[in-house]
Enzyme design. Structure first.
Site, short mmCIF file in Angstrom:
data_model
loop_
_atom_site.label_atom_id
_atom_site.label_comp_id
_atom_site.label_asym_id
_atom_site.label_seq_id
_atom_site.Cartn_x
_atom_site.Cartn_y
_atom_site.Cartn_z
N ILE A 69 -34.71 9.57 -33.93
CA ILE A 69 -36.08 9.23 -33.57
C ILE A 69 -35.98 7.90 -32.83
O ILE A 69 -35.39 6.94 -33.33
CB ILE A 69 -36.99 9.15 -34.81
CG1 ILE A 69 -38.43 8.80 -34.42
CG2 ILE A 69 -36.46 8.18 -35.85
CD1 ILE A 69 -39.41 8.87 -35.58
N SER A 70 -36.51 7.87 -31.62
CA SER A 70 -36.28 6.72 -30.74
C SER A 70 -36.96 5.45 -31.25
O SER A 70 -37.91 5.49 -32.04
CB SER A 70 -36.80 7.03 -29.32
OG SER A 70 -36.07 8.07 -28.74
N GLN A 71 -36.45 4.32 -30.79
CA GLN A 71 -37.03 3.01 -31.08
C GLN A 71 -38.50 3.01 -30.65
O GLN A 71 -38.83 3.46 -29.56
CB GLN A 71 -36.25 1.96 -30.30
CG GLN A 71 -36.78 0.56 -30.40
CD GLN A 71 -36.09 -0.37 -29.41
OE1 GLN A 71 -35.31 0.07 -28.57
NE2 GLN A 71 -36.39 -1.65 -29.52
#
Length: 220
Positions: A69-71
């Site tokens: 899950i991206s920043q």
């Protein structure tokens, strides 16, 4: 179906989301709709329970199957770039945890999302159901193929990095539409913003980040 804490106490509360929004504002995220979406969507239900205490930090987290899950800052930058102008119908390539999808669902009338890894898609669908998100349409598929039957799209957001911009995705972008896509290999990725006009395509780059590669084929 897994039961999710949608209200939460302590770090999973609205206060935690507000702190994340404040952090994004300090990093110069100014798109009011994006900030409101971050305030509305509980990021902790999109990560494994053991990672929930990290959900409101500005960091990428593993979600299994070699994916992340991206920043939050990266998600905010990409979403703001895509939605600089309103877009009713958006294609997301790479559902992943479903967090980016849920944000888009707050901001667009219809969100079409494609994921190649079946267990991730199944889990994301359960999360959408728990959050009562009704304007997301999802399918298991190869992201390189997009979802031509539902196009053309006013916006396309690609959440993994191809080596080059996929031609099939460009063809599914409506005139006046915009694609946001990270392009390149490890250590040499560029986040591209591509606009389709009546004469062709215009392109520029925004602040980059590292993404997992966009891979062909399905994993069931």
């Amino acid at each position: 179906m897994k039961s999710y804490d949608l209200h939460g106490i302590g770090m999973t509360s609205a206060r935690s989301r507000a702190r994340l929004v404040n952090l994004l504002e300090r990093k110069q995220v100014t798109h009011s709709g994006v900030l409101e979406a971050f305030a509305a969507v509980p990021r902790h239900i999109f990560v494994e329970e053991a990672m929930a205490h990290l959900a409101y930090q500005d960091r990428a987290l593993p979600i299994g199957h070699g994916q992340t899950i991206s920043q939050p800052f990266t998600v905010a930058v990409m979403t703001a770039a895509l939605l600089e102008s309103p877009r009713d119908s958006v294609l997301e390539v790479g559902t992943g945890s479903g967090f980016q999808t849920a944000l888009l669902a707050q901001l667009c009338a219809k969100v079409f999302t494609v994921e190649r890894i079946k267990p991730l898609l199944d889990q994301a669908r359960r999360r959408f159901e728990a959050l009562k998100i009704r304007n997301v349409f999802s399918k298991l598929g190869d992201g390189y193929d997009g979802w031509a039957d539902q196009g053309p799209f006013g916006g396309i957001l690609v959440t993994a990095a191809p080596r080059a911009v996929p031609r099939r995705l460009l063809e599914q972008l409506d005139v006046g539409g915009r694609m946001v896509v990270p392009v390149g290999g490890d250590g040499n990725q560029r986040l591209k913003v591509i606009d389709r006009t009546g004469q062709g395509y215009g392109e520029r780059e925004v602040d980059g980040a590292r993404f997992v590669p966009l891979v062909k084929g399905l994993r069931t």
